[in-house]
Scaffold this motif. Sequence first.
Motif, mmCIF file in Angstrom:
data_model
loop_
_atom_site.group_PDB
_atom_site.id
_atom_site.type_symbol
_atom_site.label_atom_id
_atom_site.label_comp_id
_atom_site.label_asym_id
_atom_site.label_seq_id
_atom_site.Cartn_x
_atom_site.Cartn_y
_atom_site.Cartn_z
ATOM 1 N N GLY A 1 0.827 -1.199 0.000
ATOM 2 C CA GLY A 1 0.000 0.000 0.000
ATOM 3 C C GLY A 1 0.860 1.247 0.000
ATOM 4 O O GLY A 1 2.084 1.190 0.161
ATOM 5 N N ILE B 1 1.794 4.222 -7.269
ATOM 6 C CA ILE B 1 0.508 3.542 -7.079
ATOM 7 C C ILE B 1 0.591 2.099 -7.558
ATOM 8 O O ILE B 1 0.139 1.164 -6.889
ATOM 9 C CB ILE B 1 -0.610 4.298 -7.832
ATOM 10 N N LEU C 1 0.156 -1.420 -5.459
ATOM 11 C CA LEU C 1 -0.855 -2.421 -5.801
ATOM 12 C C LEU C 1 -0.257 -3.791 -6.094
ATOM 13 O O LEU C 1 -0.983 -4.796 -6.118
ATOM 14 C CB LEU C 1 -1.662 -1.948 -7.026
ATOM 15 N N ALA D 1 -5.091 1.711 -3.549
ATOM 16 C CA ALA D 1 -3.662 1.645 -3.234
ATOM 17 C C ALA D 1 -3.294 2.355 -1.937
ATOM 18 O O ALA D 1 -2.404 1.908 -1.211
ATOM 19 C CB ALA D 1 -2.847 2.235 -4.385
#
Length: 586
Positions: free
Chosen positions: A321, A408, A412, A446
């Motif tokens: 994350g 991001i 993920l 995310a």
Amino acid sequence: MIKRGLKLGEQLMQDQLITADQLEEALTLQRESGDRLGEALLSVGAITSAALVNALGKRLNVKGVVLRHGLIDPKVAKSIPKDEAERLKVLPLFCVNSELTVAMADPQSLPTIDRIQSLTDCRVRPVLALENNIDEFQQKYLSKEVTVDSFMASIEESDVRIDDIEVEEEAGAITDLDQMVDGSPVINLVNLVVLSALRDGASDIHIEPDRKETHIRYRIDGHLREFFKPPKGMHASIVSRIKVIGKMDIAEKRLPQEGRVHLIADGREIDLRISSMPTVLGEKIVIRILDKSNLSFELEDLGLLGEDLQQVQGMLKSPYGLLCVTGPTGSGKTTTLYSALELLNDSTKNIVTVEDPVEYQLSMISQIQVNDAVGLTFSRALRSILRQDPDIVMIGEMRDEDTARVAIQAALTGHLVLSTLHTNDCPGGVARLLDMGIEPYLISSAVIGFIAQRLPRKLCHACQASYYPSPELLESVGWGHRRNELFQKGEGCAQCHMTGFRGRVGIYEIMPMDQALADLIQKRAPEGELRTHLNKAGWRTLREKALDVVDRGESSLEEVLRVTRSERSGPAIPDETADVGEEALV
């Protein structure tokens, strides 16, 4: 504490500043020479000038000062003619808001104070200085012309130790700075500037050319403060000396340059990051001081307490994350990220950072410095890092869509990513990512949370005092019912450079991502709607956290309102201490 009726010698003995034998020796000398007792004590080496002037100041209920370079504004010093200053035994030091601070041999002389007021048309704030100290600096600052040679001579005569600096060469050997340019007096000046900044806890040194002088200022607790003003003719020599230390091109004066050097000063290892910038009046130098010995990487020491600390620790335990730390420049975001990395760092994890620049070197962590000149940008370095099997990635700043999008994607695909954004608060972080072009579903999937922070200055405990804030100020924060309650502020003293503050404390706004918040983000809910949802859930803003600091007596109400004011925070609070222009009274 001063007891009425005690003579000076008795008071100094009671304060354990001198012994009975030293007092007797000084009294004998006094009978022979006719000097004052304080002068006799100095002559026999029983007491230092600083201790004596502080003791005398307590007896007279005024501040005591030992004059030095950096404490005196040369222009202000000449506001009284030399012959008049010598007759009155005074020396103007600096002027703030029409209040003139004046060193006086007799600070209780009302006729002298009246005469100074009539000459300067300013309110007079008297401070005590020894007569011979005043005479010495009158000769240095009130002469008709201060030349480069005479100024350097006065620096070399100073009792400040300025030779305790060593520099690390590229090969790793430590050599004495004095050996690099043997015999040059500019070495002493530059060493004095660096050592004084280090001892005063400055984060940056600014060396700026002006038409008639050079300004040397320190950034202490986030605020710039004048150190002293060498003559204009010294500027080129100072800049060249600093460029030599930073391994920069001293012949190139038309383009910006950057340098870095590892020093040992006062027995401490520090890094100096040097930046030069050409201006119409000459090159400006800014030196960032990186002193790891003064840095704490414990989250509790940074000001994260109670539920806030638990929430941050919980987010850092996530296996993947994106955690964003937001706030303006100078709010401590990088330090928070370093503290998080120290908490996560162990032999089972591969941690990699991308920074511009690398500020502090951390063990067991691979740190990469961005270099735009060769094409090593944040996004390019980040893409390469993802092929290095990282567990945790720290990105110094998400500046553009490309970097944010790669961060991001990394979050993920099973990586814990830590980064910063320049926004006012946590909901603003969501808006910033949307402005960058990141799709709402990616943000909600995310991001594991946002942390917003500020660094208000802490009250100086040496001069902390109680006061009643104005009713208008209390009403502005909803504390109208506390009008008869005493609050804390700093009055200003030698230890805090007359600002009333010493050090800084962190305040934090925490916004973990939950399902309800994720749903609002996916719907592109406006920032106001996000705030309404958060307030209903019991979320506490930066302003509310800041008021907790006031309740704990750690900072003043005016200070925390200054650092948390925004377009949504009501009228701006006047900052009476942001640019005081005063120096330490030692």
